[in-house]
Motif scaffolding. Structure first.
Motif, short mmCIF file in Angstrom:
data_model
loop_
_atom_site.label_atom_id
_atom_site.label_comp_id
_atom_site.label_asym_id
_atom_site.label_seq_id
_atom_site.Cartn_x
_atom_site.Cartn_y
_atom_site.Cartn_z
N ALA A 30 34.77 40.23 36.54
CA ALA A 30 34.15 38.93 36.19
C ALA A 30 35.32 37.97 35.80
O ALA A 30 35.27 36.63 36.08
N CYS A 31 36.33 38.38 34.99
CA CYS A 31 37.35 37.35 34.56
C CYS A 31 38.25 36.98 35.78
O CYS A 31 38.41 35.72 35.67
N GLN A 32 38.54 37.73 36.54
CA GLN A 32 39.16 37.39 37.82
C GLN A 32 38.28 36.24 38.62
O GLN A 32 38.93 35.46 38.81
N ARG A 33 36.99 36.40 38.58
CA ARG A 33 36.45 35.40 39.35
C ARG A 33 36.12 33.99 38.61
O ARG A 33 36.52 33.10 39.24
N LEU A 34 36.50 34.28 37.39
CA LEU A 34 36.36 33.01 36.53
C LEU A 34 37.85 32.33 36.59
O LEU A 34 37.80 31.08 36.55
N GLY A 35 38.94 33.04 36.72
CA GLY A 35 40.23 32.54 36.73
C GLY A 35 40.40 31.77 38.15
O GLY A 35 41.02 30.68 38.00
N GLN A 36 39.47 32.30 39.25
CA GLN A 36 39.78 31.45 40.40
C GLN A 36 38.71 30.28 40.34
O GLN A 36 39.17 29.35 41.24
N LEU A 37 37.79 29.98 39.58
CA LEU A 37 37.26 28.94 39.40
C LEU A 37 37.57 27.90 38.66
O LEU A 37 37.24 26.95 38.60
N GLN B 2 48.77 33.21 36.71
CA GLN B 2 49.16 33.28 38.14
C GLN B 2 50.24 34.17 38.40
O GLN B 2 50.28 34.97 39.40
N LYS B 3 51.28 33.91 37.50
CA LYS B 3 52.51 34.91 37.54
C LYS B 3 52.14 36.39 37.28
O LYS B 3 52.89 37.05 38.02
N ILE B 4 51.17 36.75 36.53
CA ILE B 4 50.96 38.25 36.49
C ILE B 4 49.91 38.59 37.34
O ILE B 4 49.42 39.72 37.27
N ASP B 5 49.37 37.55 38.20
CA ASP B 5 48.25 37.85 39.37
C ASP B 5 47.02 38.22 38.41
O ASP B 5 46.22 38.78 39.07
N GLY B 6 46.69 37.41 37.48
CA GLY B 6 45.49 37.36 36.86
C GLY B 6 44.98 38.73 36.34
O GLY B 6 45.84 39.76 36.12
N HIS B 7 43.93 38.88 36.34
CA HIS B 7 43.18 40.60 35.76
C HIS B 7 43.35 41.16 36.93
O HIS B 7 42.99 42.33 36.60
N ALA B 8 43.80 41.01 38.44
CA ALA B 8 44.03 41.88 39.18
C ALA B 8 45.31 43.16 38.78
O ALA B 8 45.20 44.16 39.34
N SER B 9 46.18 42.67 37.74
CA SER B 9 47.22 43.20 37.40
C SER B 9 46.59 44.17 36.21
O SER B 9 47.29 45.38 35.89
N VAL B 10 45.29 44.23 36.03
CA VAL B 10 44.56 45.23 34.94
C VAL B 10 43.38 45.52 35.45
O VAL B 10 42.34 45.60 34.43
N LYS B 11 43.03 45.54 36.74
CA LYS B 11 41.79 45.63 37.10
C LYS B 11 41.25 46.81 36.79
O LYS B 11 39.83 47.27 36.92
N ASP B 12 41.99 47.77 36.54
CA ASP B 12 41.35 49.25 36.27
C ASP B 12 41.36 49.74 34.76
O ASP B 12 41.28 50.77 34.41
#
Length: 283
Positions: free
Chosen positions: A120-127, A219-229
């Motif tokens: 959900a946070c990753q989606r928000l970061g994209q928006l 963006q540098k840390i690739d957002g919440h994709a870096s902590v997705k699990d």
């Protein structure tokens, strides 16, 4: 045997004194938004990002407090993450006269390998379109000058990520006994000045109830994709920032925000059970 007991007693006394002195030092070092002036040299656009899943029963005071902020250069984005209650309607009714606020309803299936909140946070970061992202839980209530003071502190302290720790309100006697341990855990164990930049995982504190991060660092840390699990995605976002050369951690947010984390003792027990080991790390 008496000599052993004396040695143990002496060691315990020294450890207690050292721990108390360390806590007092941390309290003196702990950054506080109230020490800031709300007058800014810069005025970055802030994206207030609120993930919401079945939050109709408690999101109203949170959103009202965001709409009442004295800081003007902001956008508000609420992600309704496949709620089955009236979250979307409640939010829509609250923001219908606020042109800087919007709600996005997501019905996407959770991708493989992701936990719900990071996705959900990753989606928000994209928006988001702001220079600074503020991830905000749907049960946190802000004081009117919270954003102004926090943005000023973040700028003046040159932090890439910042987690103001809200005042944790309680619903039961057991919670009143246990909840202060959250503050105590990092005040007594972390050297806060070192922890802001140390890359050691165990020297990290964070709090996803309120989490500010610059767009550049996100963006540098690739957002919440870096902590997705990660169960504790907040602490691990701070860890990622420091691993990528940034600085940040917790600050005192008790005067600018409140949060009721748990309504029942059972909720509290379940919350602590899943998070304590991840919070302190193993390295």
């Amino acid at each position: 045997m008496k000599r052993v007991f004396r040695i143990i007693s002496l060691f315990s006394a020294v450890a207690s004194i050292a721990g108390t002195l360390h806590t007092l030092r941390n309290m003196a070092l702990l950054r506080n938004p109230l020490n800031q002036s709300p007058v800014h040299i810069v005025n970055p656009k802030v994206s207030v990002l609120i993930p919401a899943r079945n939050e109709a029963h408690r999101i109203t005071p949170t959103l009202q407090s965001v709409l009442a902020q004295t800081y003007q250069n902001l956008e508000i984005v609420v992600l309704d993450d496949a709620s089955t209650d009236s979250t979307s309607k409640v939010v829509h009714d609250l923001i219908k006269d606020a042109p800087h606020a919007r709600i996005v309803r997501s019905m996407e299936a959770l991708p493989a390998g992701w936990l719900g909140k990071p996705w959900a946070c990753q989606r928000l970061g994209q928006l988001a379109t702001g220079e600074i992202f503020m991830f905000l839980d749907a049960d946190v209530i802000l004081e009117p000058e919270a954003l102004e003071l926090c943005i000023s502190l973040m700028h003046d302290s040159e932090l890439d990520v910042m987690c103001p720790y809200p005042n944790q309100t309680t619903a039961t006697f057991s919670q009143r006994l246990i909840q202060p341990l959250l503050h105590w855990s990092w005040l007594t164990t972390l050297p806060l000045d070192i922890a802001e930049s140390s890359k050691r995982p165990s020297l990290t504190a964070g709090n996803g109830q309120i989490l500010f991060i610059t767009r550049e660092m996100y963006q540098k840390i690739d957002g919440h994709a870096s902590v997705k699990d990660q169960v504790l995605e907040d602490i691990n976002v701070v860890r990622q920032v420091k691993l990528h050369g940034g600085t940040g951690g917790v600050v005192d947010g008790t005067a600018i925000a409140t949060c009721l984390m748990y309504n029942t003792n059972q909720e509290m027990i379940e919350g602590y059970t899943k998070s304590l080991w991840n919070a302190f790390g193993s390295k």
